[in-house]
Design a protein around this motif. Structure first.
Motif, PDB file in Angstrom:
ATOM      1  N   GLN A  79      54.460 -13.560 -12.832  1.00 55.04           N
ATOM      2  CA  GLN A  79      54.064 -14.904 -12.433  1.00 55.04           C
ATOM      3  C   GLN A  79      53.094 -15.478 -13.458  1.00 55.04           C
ATOM      4  O   GLN A  79      52.629 -14.776 -14.355  1.00 55.04           O
ATOM      5  N   GLY A  80      52.787 -16.775 -13.300  1.00 50.92           N
ATOM      6  CA  GLY A  80      51.789 -17.402 -14.157  1.00 50.92           C
ATOM      7  C   GLY A  80      52.403 -18.243 -15.261  1.00 50.92           C
ATOM      8  O   GLY A  80      53.600 -18.522 -15.272  1.00 50.92           O
ATOM      9  N   THR A  81      51.556 -18.651 -16.209  1.00 55.79           N
ATOM     10  CA  THR A  81      52.007 -19.464 -17.332  1.00 55.79           C
ATOM     11  C   THR A  81      52.818 -18.604 -18.298  1.00 55.79           C
ATOM     12  O   THR A  81      52.875 -17.375 -18.178  1.00 55.79           O
ATOM     13  N   ASN A  82      53.416 -19.263 -19.288  1.00 56.02           N
ATOM     14  CA  ASN A  82      54.201 -18.522 -20.279  1.00 56.02           C
ATOM     15  C   ASN A  82      53.336 -17.497 -21.016  1.00 56.02           C
ATOM     16  O   ASN A  82      53.753 -16.362 -21.248  1.00 56.02           O
ATOM     17  N   VAL A  83      52.131 -17.896 -21.395  1.00 54.05           N
ATOM     18  CA  VAL A  83      51.223 -16.990 -22.106  1.00 54.05           C
ATOM     19  C   VAL A  83      50.831 -15.814 -21.212  1.00 54.05           C
ATOM     20  O   VAL A  83      50.789 -14.658 -21.656  1.00 54.05           O
ATOM     21  N   GLU A  84      50.560 -16.091 -19.945  1.00 54.77           N
ATOM     22  CA  GLU A  84      50.201 -15.027 -18.998  1.00 54.77           C
ATOM     23  C   GLU A  84      51.366 -14.063 -18.792  1.00 54.77           C
ATOM     24  O   GLU A  84      51.172 -12.837 -18.694  1.00 54.77           O
ATOM     25  N   ARG A  85      52.577 -14.585 -18.746  1.00 54.38           N
ATOM     26  CA  ARG A  85      53.751 -13.722 -18.582  1.00 54.38           C
ATOM     27  C   ARG A  85      53.977 -12.851 -19.811  1.00 54.38           C
ATOM     28  O   ARG A  85      54.386 -11.694 -19.698  1.00 54.38           O
ATOM     29  N   LEU A  86      53.708 -13.403 -20.994  1.00 55.33           N
ATOM     30  CA  LEU A  86      53.828 -12.607 -22.213  1.00 55.33           C
ATOM     31  C   LEU A  86      52.842 -11.442 -22.196  1.00 55.33           C
ATOM     32  O   LEU A  86      53.165 -10.318 -22.608  1.00 55.33           O
ATOM     33  N   THR A  87      51.651 -11.706 -21.700  1.00 61.65           N
ATOM     34  CA  THR A  87      50.635 -10.654 -21.609  1.00 61.65           C
ATOM     35  C   THR A  87      51.080  -9.558 -20.639  1.00 61.65           C
ATOM     36  O   THR A  87      50.943  -8.354 -20.925  1.00 61.65           O
ATOM     37  N   GLN A  88      51.655  -9.959 -19.513  1.00 65.25           N
ATOM     38  CA  GLN A  88      52.143  -8.982 -18.532  1.00 65.25           C
ATOM     39  C   GLN A  88      53.326  -8.190 -19.088  1.00 65.25           C
ATOM     40  O   GLN A  88      53.468  -6.988 -18.822  1.00 65.25           O
ATOM     41  N   LEU A  89      54.158  -8.840 -19.882  1.00 63.92           N
ATOM     42  CA  LEU A  89      55.319  -8.166 -20.464  1.00 63.92           C
ATOM     43  C   LEU A  89      54.895  -7.098 -21.469  1.00 63.92           C
ATOM     44  O   LEU A  89      55.601  -6.097 -21.655  1.00 63.92           O
ATOM     45  N   GLN A  90      53.754  -7.304 -22.111  1.00 60.46           N
ATOM     46  CA  GLN A  90      53.259  -6.303 -23.054  1.00 60.46           C
ATOM     47  C   GLN A  90      53.069  -4.958 -22.351  1.00 60.46           C
ATOM     48  O   GLN A  90      53.333  -3.899 -22.924  1.00 60.46           O
ATOM     49  N   THR A  91      52.640  -5.020 -21.111  1.00 59.58           N
ATOM     50  CA  THR A  91      52.428  -3.793 -20.340  1.00 59.58           C
ATOM     51  C   THR A  91      53.745  -3.102 -20.025  1.00 59.58           C
ATOM     52  O   THR A  91      53.848  -1.870 -20.051  1.00 59.58           O
ATOM     53  N   GLY A  95      55.434  -1.355 -25.548  1.00 55.17           N
ATOM     54  CA  GLY A  95      55.398  -0.091 -26.263  1.00 55.17           C
ATOM     55  C   GLY A  95      56.711   0.319 -26.878  1.00 55.17           C
ATOM     56  O   GLY A  95      56.782   1.315 -27.602  1.00 55.17           O
ATOM     57  N   THR A  96      57.790  -0.438 -26.621  1.00 51.58           N
ATOM     58  CA  THR A  96      59.103  -0.127 -27.202  1.00 51.58           C
ATOM     59  C   THR A  96      59.335  -1.011 -28.415  1.00 51.58           C
ATOM     60  O   THR A  96      58.821  -2.144 -28.491  1.00 51.58           O
ATOM     61  N   GLU A  97      60.127  -0.522 -29.344  1.00 52.61           N
ATOM     62  CA  GLU A  97      60.393  -1.284 -30.568  1.00 52.61           C
ATOM     63  C   GLU A  97      61.114  -2.591 -30.259  1.00 52.61           C
ATOM     64  O   GLU A  97      60.729  -3.655 -30.760  1.00 52.61           O
ATOM     65  N   ARG A  98      62.162  -2.504 -29.430  1.00 49.12           N
ATOM     66  CA  ARG A  98      62.931  -3.710 -29.108  1.00 49.12           C
ATOM     67  C   ARG A  98      62.103  -4.689 -28.285  1.00 49.12           C
ATOM     68  O   ARG A  98      62.176  -5.897 -28.475  1.00 49.12           O
TER      69      ARG A  98
END
Length: 461
Positions: A243-255, A259-262
């Motif tokens: 959830q959240g803004t695009n930037v916030e979702r990118l941060t959550q996706l990092q988790t 850690g994967t190359e792709r």
């Protein structure tokens, strides 16, 4: 035997009013495409089966309308094949099909003409496509697509331009509550655990693409049934909860996948794309990062996009993405391309519901010449030709009917002006002109008539 005037399911007739409205949509989209430097292209409705197969995935290919071979296609066939399944016998009795989309014909065209084309190649294409789908609200078997593609560049500027273009089209059409969902195939690729570019990865994306129709539980069950790991399904569940803004979702996706190359590569590309779209001047909310977005077509390899209208029950009104290897299927170079396609029929339904066609001009005839008596018929026909030569859309009522009937015809057809040329007008070398909306009527000379008509018609546009 009486034949019923029955439409094939999933097909539609378009009368004049519908075409005025649809042409309004097309003119707006074409004008935006032209502003972005796209040139037009058209390809045939029929393509060879070899052109169409192997590009849409198993489920997509089942929706291709196949065309029987010409002549006696059963001649010389092994009798044992006649009793086999439709899927098996299809390759023996069909060799062509109606185009399923406009991207694969584009790839075939580029492969055939690659040495004559200038790259990056920017083209738009507005033509019907056919899918043997089950008809339902917002889903038709024949529909018009409006594609725009940039071929021969891997620059993310192309992605940013495409997102800006989508935003501009919705703005020009005045469509409310439009939402463009964006993701990257690398996100699902990282989650799936399958080898990049493998059939397993494509299967994962095609199953995930059904989530909006069947729900998360059904998708999870199908993924499990197809052998995907518990970890892959759990990671996918994490994507669905962002959830959240695009930037916030990118941060959550990092988790989840950073850690994967792709995954890291996909997130870096999405981050850069956001910056480029902002540099173009588009608002921050012109698209929404939706990591579960898959776009079921098998040829997508990078960014994927899907446009929807919040609250409208018509499904997506457009979609597209980055594809890198389609050209190699036709012996062409491994060029990269990105494209987006608007579905006109669904846009039409949305604009109808939002009341956006009120200002669309609904008439072709601008002046109706009243047919009053036999003495004025010859000068009336001359005037009809002169009006058309001057650029006005004019028609003459064919019969010498009662004036009430002729006025009613003009009113029902929404013809804005009626021209009267009776004995009185002929004697005065003048033309009577009645404005149907205001009922005002006045006589003019020929030069005055043309000037007044142009001025008043321009005011109604």
């Amino acid at each position: 035997m009486k034949i019923l005037p029955k439409l094939v399911k999933g097909m539609r007739d378009y009368g004049a009013v519908e075409l005025y409205k649809r042409n309004h949509i097309l003119s707006v989209i074409q004008s935006v495409y032209a502003c972005y430097g796209f040139a037009p292209l058209e390809t045939p409705a029929l393509e060879y089966r070899a052109t169409l197969t192997g590009k849409y995935g198993e489920e997509g290919e089942q929706l291709v309308f196949n065309v029987l071979k010409s002549g006696n296609f059963l001649e010389g066939m092994d009798p044992a094949l006649v009793s086999t399944t439709a899927k098996e016998i299809r390759k023996y009795i069909t060799d062509k099909g109606l185009r399923y989309d406009l991207t694969v014909p584009l790839a075939r065209y580029i492969a055939a003409n690659q040495h004559q084309l200038l790259f990056p190649f920017r083209r738009y294409q507005i033509q019907p496509v056919w899918r043997a789908d089950r008809p339902q609200k917002g889903r038709y078997r024949e529909f018009l697509q409006c594609d725009a593609d940039i071929i021969g560049s891997t620059s993310l500027v192309c992605e940013a331009e495409m997102l800006q273009l989508i935003y501009d089209v919705f703005t020009r059409l005045r469509i409310r509550d439009a939402q463009v969902k964006v993701s990257h195939r690398g996100i699902l690729s990282a989650v799936s655990g399958a080898q990049e570019g493998s059939e397993a990865e494509k299967t994962f994306c095609m199953v995930v693409d059904k989530m909006e129709k069947v729900g998360f539980d059904a998708v999870s069950a199908e993924l499990s049934g197809k052998g995907f790991s518990t970890q892959a399904i759990a990671s996918f569940a994490s994507l669905a909860q962002l959830q959240g803004t695009n930037v916030e979702r990118l941060t959550q996706l990092q988790t989840v996948i950073g850690g994967t190359e792709r995954g890291a590569k996909a997130l870096a590309l999405l981050t850069e794309c956001i910056k480029l779209v902002q540099a173009l001047g588009a608002p921050d909310d012109c698209f929404v990062l939706e990591p579960t977005l898959a776009r079921g077509l098998a040829y997508y390899t990078g960014l994927v996009m899907e446009a929807t209208i919040v609250g409208a029950q018509v499904g997506s009104v457009g979609g597209g993405g980055r594809y890198d290897k389609l050209g190699t299927l036709f012996g062409g170079a491994e060029w990269s391309g990105i494209g987006f396609s608007f579905g006109i029929d669904r846009l039409y339904d949305v604009m109808e519901c939002q009341g956006l066609f009120d200002a669309v001009v609904g008439h072709t005839t601008e002046v109706l010449l009243l047919n009053m008596d036999v003495q004025t018929e010859a000068p009336l026909l001359l005037t009809l030709s002169q009006l058309r030569a001057a650029g006005f859309k004019a028609e003459m009522y064919p019969e010498r009917a009662k004036l009430k009937k002729q006025f009613a015809y003009a009113d029902k057809k929404k013809i804005p002006f009626v021209l009267i040329l009776g004995e009185e007008e002929l004697a005065a070398n003048a033309y009577g002109l009645k404005h149907m909306e205001t009922s005002r009527q006045k006589q003019y000379t020929w030069s005055e008539l043309c000037m007044v008509l142009r001025k008043m018609l321009n005011e109604t546009k």
